[in-house]
Design an enzyme around this catalytic site. Sequence first.
Site, PDB file in Angstrom:
ATOM      1  N   THR B  70       0.848  -1.182   0.000  1.00  0.00           N
ATOM      2  CA  THR B  70       0.000   0.000   0.000  1.00  0.00           C
ATOM      3  C   THR B  70       0.885   1.234   0.000  1.00  0.00           C
ATOM      4  OG1 THR B  70      -1.874   1.145   1.003  1.00  0.00           O
ATOM      5  CG2 THR B  70      -0.379  -0.004   2.523  1.00  0.00           C
ATOM      6  N   GLU B  71       0.532   2.202  -0.856  1.00  0.00           N
ATOM      7  CA  GLU B  71       1.444   3.312  -1.159  1.00  0.00           C
ATOM      8  C   GLU B  71       1.745   4.180   0.062  1.00  0.00           C
ATOM      9  OE1 GLU B  71      -1.281   4.583  -4.050  1.00  0.00           O
ATOM     10  OE2 GLU B  71      -1.835   6.422  -3.033  1.00  0.00           O
TER      11      GLU B  71
END
Lengths: 219, 234
Positions: B70-71
Amino acid sequence: MLEFKDTVAEAVAGIEDGSIVMIGGFGNAGQPFELIDALLQSGATGLTVVNNNAGQADEGLALLIKEGRVRKMICSFPRQSDSWHFDAKYRAGQIELELVPQGNLAERIRAAGAGIGGFFTPTGYGTMLAEGKETRFLDGKWQVFETPIHADVALIKALTADRKGNLVYRKTARNFGPIMAAAAKRTIAQVSEIVPTGGLDPENVITPGIYVNTIVKVG
Amino acid sequence: MSEQTTSNLTTAGGAPHGAPQASDAPLGRDDLARLVARDIAPGSFVNLGIGQPTLVSNYLTDEQDITLHTENGMLGMGPVATGDEIDPDLINAGKIPVTELPGASYFHHADSFAIMRGGHLDVCVLGAFQVSAGGDLANWHTGAPDAIPAVGGAMDLATGAKDVYVMMTLLTKDGKPKLVPELTYPATGVGCVTRVYTDQAVFLIAADGVRVRETFGITFEELEGLMEVPLIAG
């Protein structure tokens, strides 16, 4: 010189009108709400704020925008279901927006902290966010020149500080904290806990104290 | 989803590179997510975009041993958090509370985007407004004059991952194909999409053109009649 302050008001004292202020957080995770509230109370205005978003609902950065203290937002994702204060200011032409792809935002902040004068990246090539920027064909790809984002002040949130200013964060609340701490001339960190020097395992320190100027315990 | 659709999907999934295979009906969002999940190679590092691509995580199996990125700074993201698991410090890119799996790691934003931009992710799955025959992607901005633009990590994911899969309906609400000769929406990335999963067909963006891997509820010939993009069977 590292300082420990008793209140958030003392911690943010001296932030001047027109400052470039980096504010940590991705959405609400890692957003230093108490420091932002104190900045609002301080009356500082004409600010350029660097954050991933542009405030959610009726708290934190959203209030700073609502009260007209923010002249310009530099961010990647201003529009959200609850970004109504930014939306209203933007539609009224009362706030400037520099929209930056999130990875460019992070790398431009990192570059400032690392003394890098700019870098080429494929991100954004061929899009309207790269219009007017220098491009080069490097490593088999077209790449766009991006410049660092420096700041006068960074407001960040960490979990624990020691008396040397070393910081550790918690889970995905870390996000922009470490790179903003390095990019700003003055870094103010709110933490949940302060431990004695030696109370953090040096192997686990995420932000070395050299990047931190002011620490205040909240909550 | 009907049992009939299930058996056709299983057949199609078992021979992904054969001739286009028709199934009886267009795929629903969950069937499409199941198909994408099945196509991701075991051991891959994967980023799932906000919205429909998030559904893919529901169909990844333990045997695949996929690691989700997840960024906002995590590898080893687990399912959406419920009840006592909800922790405001542990969210995904859509700002939804999630969980961490054993072996997870956290890192700051520049490291997280170095993972994306440095070509370390095997696959990212994104939604789209349009994809061009050459693999250009439009998914961040409608270009409408009154729209407030927001880009997030879309441009980084589009240009950085080794493979970019798009999930979308084939047609807009007024019946126009979203796989087009040239984009009419503002670009997110140029020549970056490698596959397009739609409710009516799976398309491979290949060096020689757009290949139709399989179809759902439509024949290859009907699909050709519907689209301006020249299609190659198989």
